[in-house]
Every structure is written in C-alpha cells, then in structure tokens.
Design an enzyme around this catalytic site. Structure first.
Site, PDB file in Angstrom:
ATOM      1  N   ASP A 145      -4.699  -6.144   5.138  1.00  0.00           N
ATOM      2  CA  ASP A 145      -5.766  -6.935   5.745  1.00  0.00           C
ATOM      3  C   ASP A 145      -5.739  -8.377   5.252  1.00  0.00           C
ATOM      4  O   ASP A 145      -6.217  -9.278   5.923  1.00  0.00           O
ATOM      5  CB  ASP A 145      -7.121  -6.302   5.434  1.00  0.00           C
ATOM      6  CG  ASP A 145      -7.297  -4.990   6.194  1.00  0.00           C
ATOM      7  OD1 ASP A 145      -6.839  -4.928   7.351  1.00  0.00           O
ATOM      8  OD2 ASP A 145      -7.850  -4.035   5.626  1.00  0.00           O
ATOM      9  N   ASN A 177       0.848  -1.203   0.000  1.00  0.00           N
ATOM     10  CA  ASN A 177       0.000   0.000   0.000  1.00  0.00           C
ATOM     11  C   ASN A 177       0.882   1.250   0.000  1.00  0.00           C
ATOM     12  O   ASN A 177       2.104   1.155  -0.010  1.00  0.00           O
ATOM     13  CB  ASN A 177      -0.960  -0.026   1.197  1.00  0.00           C
ATOM     14  CG  ASN A 177      -0.208  -0.079   2.508  1.00  0.00           C
ATOM     15  OD1 ASN A 177       0.507   0.845   2.863  1.00  0.00           O
ATOM     16  ND2 ASN A 177      -0.353  -1.187   3.226  1.00  0.00           N
ATOM     17  N   PRO A 215      -3.862 -11.704  10.561  1.00  0.00           N
ATOM     18  CA  PRO A 215      -4.209 -11.468  11.967  1.00  0.00           C
ATOM     19  C   PRO A 215      -4.213  -9.964  12.241  1.00  0.00           C
ATOM     20  O   PRO A 215      -3.429  -9.232  11.643  1.00  0.00           O
ATOM     21  CB  PRO A 215      -3.073 -12.155  12.727  1.00  0.00           C
ATOM     22  CG  PRO A 215      -1.950 -12.252  11.759  1.00  0.00           C
ATOM     23  CD  PRO A 215      -2.555 -12.352  10.391  1.00  0.00           C
ATOM     24  N   ASP A 216      -5.109  -9.520  13.120  1.00  0.00           N
ATOM     25  CA  ASP A 216      -5.125  -8.099  13.510  1.00  0.00           C
ATOM     26  C   ASP A 216      -4.164  -7.957  14.700  1.00  0.00           C
ATOM     27  O   ASP A 216      -4.491  -8.343  15.824  1.00  0.00           O
ATOM     28  CB  ASP A 216      -6.545  -7.665  13.874  1.00  0.00           C
ATOM     29  CG  ASP A 216      -6.618  -6.147  14.042  1.00  0.00           C
ATOM     30  OD1 ASP A 216      -5.722  -5.569  14.701  1.00  0.00           O
ATOM     31  OD2 ASP A 216      -7.551  -5.542  13.501  1.00  0.00           O
ATOM     32  N   ILE A 217      -2.993  -7.420  14.446  1.00  0.00           N
ATOM     33  CA  ILE A 217      -1.930  -7.363  15.464  1.00  0.00           C
ATOM     34  C   ILE A 217      -2.381  -6.500  16.642  1.00  0.00           C
ATOM     35  O   ILE A 217      -2.251  -6.879  17.812  1.00  0.00           O
ATOM     36  CB  ILE A 217      -0.634  -6.777  14.840  1.00  0.00           C
ATOM     37  CG1 ILE A 217      -0.237  -7.574  13.598  1.00  0.00           C
ATOM     38  CG2 ILE A 217       0.493  -6.764  15.864  1.00  0.00           C
ATOM     39  CD1 ILE A 217       0.813  -6.896  12.730  1.00  0.00           C
ATOM     40  N   LYS A 247     -11.782  -2.671  18.549  1.00  0.00           N
ATOM     41  CA  LYS A 247     -10.454  -3.169  18.952  1.00  0.00           C
ATOM     42  C   LYS A 247     -10.178  -2.907  20.432  1.00  0.00           C
ATOM     43  O   LYS A 247      -9.112  -3.230  20.928  1.00  0.00           O
ATOM     44  CB  LYS A 247      -9.359  -2.522  18.089  1.00  0.00           C
ATOM     45  CG  LYS A 247      -9.526  -2.797  16.590  1.00  0.00           C
ATOM     46  CD  LYS A 247      -8.261  -2.548  15.794  1.00  0.00           C
ATOM     47  CE  LYS A 247      -8.565  -2.604  14.305  1.00  0.00           C
ATOM     48  NZ  LYS A 247      -7.422  -2.909  13.454  1.00  0.00           N
TER      49      LYS A 247
HETATM   50  O1  C5P Z   1      -8.670  -2.135  10.904  1.00  0.00           O
HETATM   51  P1  C5P Z   1      -7.701  -1.132  10.409  1.00  0.00           P
HETATM   52  O2  C5P Z   1      -6.649  -1.728   9.535  1.00  0.00           O
HETATM   53  O3  C5P Z   1      -8.271   0.074   9.748  1.00  0.00           O
HETATM   54  O4  C5P Z   1      -7.059  -0.603  11.761  1.00  0.00           O
HETATM   55  C1  C5P Z   1      -6.002   0.227  11.755  1.00  0.00           C
HETATM   56  C2  C5P Z   1      -5.181   0.041  13.003  1.00  0.00           C
HETATM   57  O5  C5P Z   1      -5.004  -1.330  13.315  1.00  0.00           O
HETATM   58  C3  C5P Z   1      -3.789   0.569  12.798  1.00  0.00           C
HETATM   59  O6  C5P Z   1      -3.358   1.036  14.052  1.00  0.00           O
HETATM   60  C4  C5P Z   1      -3.027  -0.639  12.335  1.00  0.00           C
HETATM   61  O7  C5P Z   1      -1.634  -0.520  12.592  1.00  0.00           O
HETATM   62  C5  C5P Z   1      -3.660  -1.754  13.136  1.00  0.00           C
HETATM   63  N1  C5P Z   1      -3.706  -3.050  12.434  1.00  0.00           N
HETATM   64  C6  C5P Z   1      -2.979  -4.119  12.905  1.00  0.00           C
HETATM   65  N2  C5P Z   1      -3.045  -5.333  12.278  1.00  0.00           N
HETATM   66  C7  C5P Z   1      -3.831  -5.512  11.194  1.00  0.00           C
HETATM   67  C8  C5P Z   1      -4.561  -4.423  10.696  1.00  0.00           C
HETATM   68  C9  C5P Z   1      -4.489  -3.207  11.343  1.00  0.00           C
HETATM   69  O8  C5P Z   1      -2.250  -3.966  13.906  1.00  0.00           O
HETATM   70  N3  C5P Z   1      -3.874  -6.682  10.600  1.00  0.00           N
END
Ligand code: C5P
Length: 392
Positions: free
Chosen positions: A277, A209, A303-305, A339
């Site tokens: 994502d 991106n 995974p959403d870190i 979150k």
């Molecule tokens: O859900 P979204 O991507 O819009 O959320 C953004 C926030 O979540 C940012 O702080 C980003 O660094 C974190 N994030 C993450 N892991 C992911 C997606 C987003 O830590 N897979």
C-alpha cells in the site's frame, strides 16, 4: 471431466517411480482413456513390459528395431492417433535427451516425431533435480511448449528428502483431466498479477510481505488450461512461470502498474498480487547506517492498480483478491464496492499466505459462494469456471 475417448501414449523411463506408472496406467484406463505404453530399455529393468501390457491391454512398444508392425514406422504411427504423450516418470537423462531433440531410442523418437502436446512428470533425486544442467534442460523444454508436471517434495527412494518425487498417479490424472476440460476462456486475453511487491528503502533493503505467489501462479495456469492467452505480471517469487504463460517480472508497485497498463486491453484482469500500500518516499542512494537515534521512514501511498484498471472505459472483467485477518466478509464486500469490482475473492491471510491450500469466498452481485479448503490449483480452476460463467 472424464477422459473417455482419449488416447494417451504413456512413456515410461528408467527410475524407481516406474512402479507408480503401472498404477497411473490403471487409473487412466479407469477414467475411460485408451493407453498405449512405450518403455525405454532402462524402464524395462524396473518393471516388465508384461505388467504394462496386462494393464493397458495392448502390446508395449520397447524398441525401434521391431519390424513386426507393418511398414516398420512404429515411431511415426504411434503418435498419430493419440491426444497426448505423457512421460511418467521422466528421468533426468530423458529430459536432457528431449531438450536436445535426440532420437536414439523409440520413446525419444516418438516424442520428436509427435504432433500432439507432450507432458512430462519428472522423477529423480533432489540433487539431480536442482543440478544446473537439469534446470537448463527444463527451461528449454518449457520454452519448447512441453508441460512439466511437478515434481513434488518428499521422501525419495534413495533415502534423501527434497524436490524430485514424481507426482502421485491420481494427481497426474487430475492434470490430464484439466487439460481435457472445456476451454471456457478460449480466445480470451487474461492478465494476472501475482506475488508480493518489493519497495526499496536503500540499495540493499526494502519493504515486502509474505505473499508466495502460489495462488496467482495457479490462477494463471488455470486460465491457460481454459484456453486463454495469459500474461502474468509477477513480483519477486521463487516460482517457475507455468509453461505457455508469458511472465513479466517486476519489483515495485509502480513497476507492476506500468506493466499492467502496458498489457491492456484484456478481457479479464485478475489481481492476485499482494501490492504494497505504501512505498518509501525517498529511497536512499547508499546503504543507510545504523544509528542509536532510530530510523524514521516517510511512506507515500502507492497507486491502486486494480481500482485504476476497473475505472477505465475499456475495463476488462476485473477480479480482486482480499486477504484479511478479521471481519473477512464485511471488509471484503466494502472493498468490492469501493473498487467497483464485479467479483472479489476473499480469504483469511493467516489461512492462505505461503500455504498450499486455501478456503475462498467468491463475492459478486448475486451474493457469496464458498469454495471449501482445497489445494490452490483446484481453487484456481473453480475460480476460472466462475469467471467464465460471468463472461458467457
Ligand atoms: O485494498 P487491498 O490491497 O486489500 O485490495 C486487494 C486487491 O487490490 C487485490 O486484488 C490487489 O491485487 C489489488 N491491489 C492493487 N493495487 C494496490 C493494492 C491492491 O491492484 N495498490
């Protein structure tokens, strides 16, 4: 933040930007600092010591061999009662000398004999700046704990344009002010993610991106200035790690997750990275061949870190960034709740990605707080102050 009561040794080396050091000297004194100037022989060919004597109100140090000062140890004494040494402009030659620990004139000897932080503001032709030896010397200086301020991109005295222009005097004063600011995160461990991720498709292609990493790097530098021990987990960017910040390089979201988990526990986690994502479910072992039938890629969610870290029993104070292209506040607030974050920073992607400045909205339980458009360094410092106010 005033510099009142601060003692600064201003080193001036030989370059056209030496004329700007005169203005810098004046501005530093205007903020309340006391300034002692040391000039190299080459600097004296650009601006006379008398100019700096008049602006600093003190005799200028120019030679090792002036026995008029007491025991003749000017190179030691002049560094003992100062808070910082700032070399501006710092020529390519002077950086080379510093990197190799040479002391063949007064200013290089002062730097070698110092027991205080050293900041340098490089100024040189763009080709000299990007030359391999200069970059090697800079990496060495940063590893030695020297703060490198700038340079900036712009038109140069030689008529060329590029990276190598000295930061403006007002910007250098702002850097010193930040260094002198209260260390609101002293003793805290801060973990920052920055940049994009790169999800491979095959050995030569991938999904990524437009994140430049500038905001995350500015946040890491601001946390360092606030006294924190900072680890920066970074996706691929072309930025240099801020000096004093430990950087862990990653490419994919999975690598970023592992690196982040390995760095816990921390007091604060600031997730600035634009994490993909999705990743390609099956990465091709060999370069995919083009076909008239088009290409179908199966994507698996990453995974959403941030959500994972925020859900841990030992969760740090977690800060998220939300870049949206529409309905900014509604999307951002929903994200903060989903979150379970104490603080979320919202911005419009089209107003932020790749740019030097940003307008940010801080969302927390108390409501929203606008940080009007400013450069990313200024925004990062305001964010760090806001985080510190939550912690304290
Ligand atoms: O859900 P979204 O991507 O819009 O959320 C953004 C926030 O979540 C940012 O702080 C980003 O660094 C974190 N994030 C993450 N892991 C992911 C997606 C987003 O830590 N897979």
């Amino acid at each position: 933040m005033s510099l009142s009561g601060k003692n600064i040794l201003l080193g001036v080396t030989g370059g056209v930007a030496a004329y700007k050091a005169a203005e810098l000297c004046r501005l530093l004194r205007k903020t309340g600092a006391s300034v002692r100037v040391a000039m190299t022989e080459a600097a004296c060919r650009f601006v006379t010591p008398l100019t700096f004597q008049a602006l600093s109100g003190k005799p200028v140090l120019t030679t090792m061999w002036d026995g008029s000062e007491g025991d003749g140890m000017a190179h030691i004494h002049a560094t003992r009662d100062v808070d910082w040494i700032l070399v501006a402009p710092a020529s390519a030659d002077f950086l080379a000398k510093l990197a190799h620990g040479r002391g063949d004139d007064l200013l290089s000897t002062l730097c070698l004999a110092r027991s205080v932080p050293l900041l340098v503001a490089p100024a040189m032709n763009q080709a000299m700046w990007s030359a391999a030896p200069t970059q090697r010397n800079l990496a060495q200086l940063q590893a030695d704990g020297v703060r490198v301020l700038g340079p900036a991109v712009g038109e140069q005295a030689c008529g060329e344009t590029g990276l190598g222009r000295m930061l403006e005097p007002a910007e250098l004063v702002a850097e010193l002010r930040a260094t002198a600011a209260p260390r609101v995160l002293a003793g805290r461990r801060v973990l920052v993610t920055a940049g994009p991720t790169f999800e491979p498709i095959d050995p030569v292609r991938g999904l990524t991106n437009r994140s430049s990493g500038k905001m995350g790097y500015a946040v890491a530098a601001a946390a360092r200035d606030a006294g924190a021990e900072v680890c920066l987990v970074s996706g691929p960017t072309c930025l240099a790690a801020p000096s004093g910040v430990r950087r862990v390089d990653v490419e994919t979201a999975a690598e970023m997750r592992s690196a982040v988990l390995a760095e816990l526990p921390a007091d604060v986690f600031i997730a600035v990275a634009a994490v993909a994502d999705y990743r390609v479910e099956t990465v091709a072992a060999h370069k995919l061949k083009k076909s008239a039938a088009g290409l179908h890629l199966d994507l698996a969610p990453n995974p959403d870190i941030l959500a994972e870290v925020a859900a841990r029993a030992d969760a740090p104070f977690c800060v998220g960034f939300a870049a949206e292209t529409e309905n900014l506040l509604a999307h951002a607030e929903a994200k903060r709740e989903h979150k379970k974050l104490p603080l979320l920073v919202a911005n419009l992607a089209q107003d932020t990605f790749g740019l030097e400045s940003a307008e940010l909205i801080l969302l927390d339980a108390a409501g929203s707080h606008l940080l009007p458009r400013a450069d990313k360094t200024t925004q990062a410092r305001a964010l760090i102050r806001h985080i510190a106010s939550h912690l304290n």
